[in-house]
Design a protein around this motif. Sequence first.
Motif, mmCIF file in Angstrom:
data_model
loop_
_atom_site.group_PDB
_atom_site.id
_atom_site.type_symbol
_atom_site.label_atom_id
_atom_site.label_comp_id
_atom_site.label_asym_id
_atom_site.label_seq_id
_atom_site.Cartn_x
_atom_site.Cartn_y
_atom_site.Cartn_z
ATOM 1 N N LYS A 52 -11.677 82.946 31.201
ATOM 2 C CA LYS A 52 -11.640 81.534 30.802
ATOM 3 C C LYS A 52 -12.984 81.130 30.185
ATOM 4 O O LYS A 52 -13.030 80.472 29.145
ATOM 5 N N LYS A 53 -14.062 81.592 30.860
ATOM 6 C CA LYS A 53 -15.394 81.276 30.341
ATOM 7 C C LYS A 53 -15.584 81.910 28.971
ATOM 8 O O LYS A 53 -16.102 81.286 28.044
ATOM 9 N N ALA A 56 -13.626 80.073 26.483
ATOM 10 C CA ALA A 56 -14.290 78.808 26.125
ATOM 11 C C ALA A 56 -15.448 79.079 25.166
ATOM 12 O O ALA A 56 -15.649 78.355 24.183
#
Lengths: 257, 232
Positions: A52-53, A56
């Motif tokens: 997810k990081k 992002a």
Amino acid sequence: MHIDWFVFFAQIVNFLILVFLLKKFLYSRIIKAMENRENLIVSRFAEAETMKKEAAKSAALLEEKNKALAEKQEELVNQMVLSVEHQKKDLLEKARRDVDTVRERWQETMNREKDSFLQDLRQRAGIQIYSTVRRILKDMASADIEEQIVRVFIRQIENMDEKKRAIIKESMVKGGSGIIIQSSFPVSDPLRIIIRDTLKQHMGGTPEIQYEIADEIISGIELRACGHKLAWSINDYLETLEEDFAHALLEEARVKS
Amino acid sequence: MEVMAISQISPDQVVYWQWKFVTINATLVYTWLVMFILVFGSWLVTRRLSPTIHSSRWQNFLEVVVSGIKGEIDEVSKGEAGHYLPFIGTLFLFIALANLLAIVPGYVAPTASLTTTAALAICVFIAVPLYGIAKQGIGEYLKEYFRPTFIFFPFHVMGELSRTLALTVRLFGNIMSHEKVIAILLSVTPLFFPVAMQILGLLIGLIQAYIFSILAMVYIASATQVHAEHEK
């Protein structure tokens, strides 16, 4: 209701065996499997969090790239617009120049055609007028136009101002080559005699006269002596006619446009 | 098929084989049956356990059961379920399965025998001091019997004995009486009423298994945590 002591101890042993077996086959295995699954889920969550990081980060990077691309695109579009404007201006300028060139050429052609037409007109009109006048003179006064031309020419020699006369006389003396008389028609012998006598009377001496026929002279006669000229023809009248005609043509063209 | 006549109050009385004092009766046979089902079933399910999220239904079932028992033990023992799970869990599973199988015709619950319940209660009776000593040490454990003063020693001993007796008789009484009630009802009203009673019997069986094992856990917890509470 009694207690069978053998069964009592057997049941204790049975229970202890059962505890051992279930510990071996059930609890340890099941708990281990659950712990493994928990660890797996935790690691997957951690992985998902990392992804997810990363996602992002990638999204931010992409957004930045998109922004840069958009800016570059806008810059390119602006450059292109400027270039197109410039090109358009150049093309318009070129088209204008081409149009001007074509117009000039057309104007030149028109002028050439007009000149040629007027030249032709003058030639035809001269010939026509000449033949008409000759016929009229012949019919009405039994007079020969060529003779009349020669007579007008002789009158011109007679009425010439002194200054011009002196110049022609001087050039006759200097040149010594004689006088050339050009006419559009053959000068008859009686007229030649008259011309010679007149010249002799007004210029002095006995000039040697050479007669020539020149097509470019329309109904006229010319005297040439060492670069000096004395002439009469209907050219002057025709030039007036041509001027009038050209003026009329221009007027008509202006009205039409 | 009736294994046990209505006059026989315990499956101990149904003797299959006997040689001197060695007796093989219905209690032992059905105990072995329950043990076999538990062990074999566990082995069958746990021989191929899936560590992934996708697992078999039986694995899920066993996980639910084991984690349920572990949760209950955790609540009582305050987070030390790992030590007590094999003992308390086996008590619960054995008693529960022994009672639930009563739905099968021809089966007699071994827990309807006073010998079985006494054996289980003795196991608890022995386990409590063992866990207590393992946790606190023998001196500290024995000191508990003299708190608040030495006068309380006989009462402590009587408490230990009486609660063991209570464990024995409670389970035996409930299961035996239920079996007798069913047998009597079958002879009186042999149609729907015994069915309702059987359903009630399943509930009672599970509740008794829960009570027996949770009380055992409470006793063990009281023996292992007293010292810590005194320290606080």
